[in-house]
Design a protein around this motif. Structure first.
Motif, mmCIF file in Angstrom:
data_model
loop_
_atom_site.group_PDB
_atom_site.id
_atom_site.type_symbol
_atom_site.label_atom_id
_atom_site.label_comp_id
_atom_site.label_asym_id
_atom_site.label_seq_id
_atom_site.Cartn_x
_atom_site.Cartn_y
_atom_site.Cartn_z
ATOM 1 N N GLY A 159 0.792 -1.225 0.000
ATOM 2 C CA GLY A 159 0.000 0.000 0.000
ATOM 3 C C GLY A 159 0.821 1.269 0.000
ATOM 4 N N LYS A 160 2.128 1.160 0.216
ATOM 5 C CA LYS A 160 3.009 2.329 0.200
ATOM 6 C C LYS A 160 3.395 2.739 -1.220
ATOM 7 N N LEU A 161 3.081 1.892 -2.200
ATOM 8 C CA LEU A 161 3.482 2.172 -3.579
ATOM 9 C C LEU A 161 2.419 3.041 -4.244
ATOM 10 N N THR A 162 2.433 4.301 -3.936
ATOM 11 C CA THR A 162 1.378 5.214 -4.402
ATOM 12 C C THR A 162 1.478 5.544 -5.890
ATOM 13 N N ARG A 163 2.609 5.220 -6.528
ATOM 14 C CA ARG A 163 2.772 5.508 -7.957
ATOM 15 C C ARG A 163 2.541 4.258 -8.815
ATOM 16 N N LEU A 164 2.317 3.129 -8.185
ATOM 17 C CA LEU A 164 2.152 1.871 -8.918
ATOM 18 C C LEU A 164 0.920 1.918 -9.814
ATOM 19 N N ARG A 165 1.100 1.555 -11.091
ATOM 20 C CA ARG A 165 0.003 1.582 -12.056
ATOM 21 C C ARG A 165 -0.505 0.185 -12.404
ATOM 22 N N GLU A 166 0.392 -0.795 -12.407
ATOM 23 C CA GLU A 166 0.007 -2.150 -12.801
ATOM 24 C C GLU A 166 0.541 -3.154 -11.779
ATOM 25 N N LEU A 167 -0.361 -4.024 -11.318
ATOM 26 C CA LEU A 167 0.007 -5.087 -10.385
ATOM 27 C C LEU A 167 -0.511 -6.398 -10.952
ATOM 28 N N MET A 168 0.408 -7.271 -11.392
ATOM 29 C CA MET A 168 0.048 -8.544 -12.008
ATOM 30 C C MET A 168 0.536 -9.691 -11.133
ATOM 31 N N LEU A 169 -0.415 -10.439 -10.584
ATOM 32 C CA LEU A 169 -0.091 -11.544 -9.679
ATOM 33 C C LEU A 169 -0.829 -12.815 -10.077
ATOM 34 N N SER A 170 -1.099 -12.988 -11.359
ATOM 35 C CA SER A 170 -1.823 -14.175 -11.813
ATOM 36 C C SER A 170 -0.967 -15.429 -11.673
ATOM 37 N N CYS A 171 -1.657 -16.572 -11.592
ATOM 38 C CA CYS A 171 -0.988 -17.879 -11.531
ATOM 39 C C CYS A 171 -0.065 -17.976 -10.321
ATOM 40 N N SER B 252 -2.722 5.068 -7.578
ATOM 41 C CA SER B 252 -2.520 5.264 -9.023
ATOM 42 C C SER B 252 -2.791 3.990 -9.825
ATOM 43 N N LEU B 253 -3.204 2.921 -9.155
ATOM 44 C CA LEU B 253 -3.356 1.624 -9.813
ATOM 45 C C LEU B 253 -4.418 1.669 -10.909
ATOM 46 N N GLU B 254 -4.037 1.208 -12.105
ATOM 47 C CA GLU B 254 -4.941 1.176 -13.255
ATOM 48 C C GLU B 254 -5.256 -0.250 -13.704
ATOM 49 N N ARG B 255 -4.378 -1.182 -13.395
ATOM 50 C CA ARG B 255 -4.560 -2.579 -13.824
ATOM 51 C C ARG B 255 -4.218 -3.517 -12.672
ATOM 52 N N LEU B 256 -5.145 -4.438 -12.372
ATOM 53 C CA LEU B 256 -4.936 -5.421 -11.302
ATOM 54 C C LEU B 256 -5.304 -6.799 -11.831
ATOM 55 N N ASP B 257 -4.340 -7.708 -11.855
ATOM 56 C CA ASP B 257 -4.551 -9.064 -12.372
ATOM 57 C C ASP B 257 -4.311 -10.071 -11.255
ATOM 58 N N LEU B 258 -5.406 -10.713 -10.822
ATOM 59 C CA LEU B 258 -5.348 -11.739 -9.776
ATOM 60 C C LEU B 258 -5.876 -13.072 -10.294
ATOM 61 N N ALA B 259 -5.823 -13.278 -11.595
ATOM 62 C CA ALA B 259 -6.377 -14.482 -12.204
ATOM 63 C C ALA B 259 -5.618 -15.733 -11.781
ATOM 64 N N MET B 260 -6.341 -16.849 -11.716
ATOM 65 C CA MET B 260 -5.767 -18.167 -11.465
ATOM 66 C C MET B 260 -4.975 -18.243 -10.167
ATOM 67 N N ASN B 261 -5.607 -17.790 -9.090
ATOM 68 C CA ASN B 261 -5.064 -18.039 -7.760
ATOM 69 C C ASN B 261 -5.886 -19.093 -7.018
ATOM 70 N N ARG B 262 -6.902 -19.598 -7.692
ATOM 71 C CA ARG B 262 -7.678 -20.779 -7.312
ATOM 72 C C ARG B 262 -8.460 -20.634 -6.012
ATOM 73 N N ASP B 263 -7.771 -20.391 -4.879
ATOM 74 C CA ASP B 263 -8.456 -20.340 -3.586
ATOM 75 C C ASP B 263 -8.892 -18.933 -3.189
ATOM 76 N N LEU B 264 -8.611 -17.956 -4.002
ATOM 77 C CA LEU B 264 -9.011 -16.579 -3.700
ATOM 78 C C LEU B 264 -10.520 -16.438 -3.873
ATOM 79 N N ASN B 265 -11.226 -16.013 -2.823
ATOM 80 C CA ASN B 265 -12.689 -15.947 -2.906
ATOM 81 C C ASN B 265 -13.293 -14.681 -2.320
#
Length: 364
Positions: free
Chosen positions: A130-142, A157-170
């Protein structure tokens, strides 16, 4: 006789002192060696850090004016603390490295714009993200992430968030009202004051007011989190491959959304309010349990592509005559399950309903 005793006493005292002096020297030598060993170990660590840092520097590239750390198909289960010396890096691209955790010193990378750690073995996201105030893209898929911290809302500043295929995330951190009620009813906790309530409100993902692209596909969501509906700038959403059984009635609040992927869920109906999503031009509903198509969807003039394939719809219809598909569009999908099919389905459904009503009136 007395002289002999005195001589023996002097000899004993001398031997005792010599023993003590020898022991003292040995202790001093041991302490010296210990200090030397610690210094040696420290020196080894410093040398190892320099070697690792030099190895990491070899992974630095410049792309589109950004300094990028690129690691691919190498074993890095953990990232060393010396990496913090490269805090000027603006983009991390670390894939298939077996990475087990995001280091807490990630917060020192204040220039970071892109953090792509897809295809690793991460199990959690640290609060320091949460300290990364300039972060625009966070990709954590698979990965293997099961929990998203509320502190992620600090990435303003986040514009893109990818949390695909983490299976147990609900779930996503959004249950503000429920938390408020739960804390307020706890007799062991002080009454909530407005400031604390505000603090709770400020830690929900709905505060990611610049988020445009969200991928939650191939996870374990049974409901669409309320915070997703509240994201004001969201334009692209994929929740395919989950366990969604229904959609929120206020789905039309996603006023900016133009692409919605809902394939391979357990949806049995579509809320009528989906017809109020004026910006929506792509809607994928294949592989669900839909029995009907809302008549109000007939008025969705901006809807350019829709897919109802593999649903147990009540009416068995075939679109005819054939109409040539547009460029880039699958002809069979478009004809059998696309927009023209939807329009015909609603029209035929309405006609059959009117016919049944007239028949009932005649019988009466």
């Amino acid at each position: 006789m007395v002289g002999v005793v005195a001589c023996g006493s002097v000899s004993s005292i001398k031997a005792l002192w010599e023993t003590r002096i020898k022991k003292r020297k040995e202790e001093q030598e041991q302490r010296k060696n210990a200090r030397g060993g610690a210094t040696d170990r420290l020196g080894v660590r410093v040398w190892e850090d320099r070697v690792v840092l030099a190895r990491l520097k070899e992974k630095l590239q410049t792309k589109d004016g950004r300094l990028v750390l690129q690691v691919e198909n190498e074993e890095w289960k953990s990232l060393p603390g010396c990496l913090a010396q490269l805090s000027q890096v603006q983009e991390w691209q670390i894939h298939r490295a077996g990475l087990l955790k995001i280091p807490h010193f990630i917060s020192s990378f204040q220039n970071l714009l892109v953090l792509d750690l897809s295809r690793n073995t991460l199990s959690e996201i640290p609060e320091q993200i949460g300290k990364l105030t300039r972060l625009r893209e966070l990709m954590l898929s698979c990965n293997r992430i099961q929990f998203v911290p509320a502190e992620l809302s600090g990435c303003e500043s986040l514009e893109r968030l990818d949390l695909a295929m983490n299976r147990d995330l609900n779930e996503l951190p959004d249950q503000v009202q429920n938390k408020h009620a739960a804390l307020g009813n706890d007799p062991q906790l002080p009454a909530l004051n407005p400031n604390y309530t505000l603090e709770l409100l400020q830690t929900t993902l709905r505060n990611l007011t610049r988020l445009q692209h969200l991928d939650l596909s191939m996870n374990d969501f049974s409901v669409l989190p309320a915070c997703v509906v509240s994201l004001p700038a969201l334009r692209w959403l994929d929740v395919g491959g989950n366990r969604l059984q229904h959609l929120p009635e206020d789905i039309h609040r996603m006023e900016s959304l133009h692409t919605l992927w809902l394939q391979r869920n357990q949806l049995e109906k579509i809320p009528d309010n989906i017809s109020r999503m004026e910006s929506l031009d792509t809607l994928v509903l294949s592989g669900n349990r839909l029995r009907d198509i809302p008549a109000l969807m007939e008025g969705m003039s901006n809807l350019r592509f829709v897919n109802f394939r593999d649903n147990p719809l009540a009416l068995d219809l075939t679109l005819y005559p054939k109409i040539p598909a547009e460029d880039g569009e699958d002809e069979e999908d478009r004809e059998m399950f696309g927009r023209e099919f939807m329009q015909m389905y609603i029209r035929v459904s309405r006609e059959r309903a009117h016919a049944a009503l007239n028949e009932h009136r005649v019988t009466q």
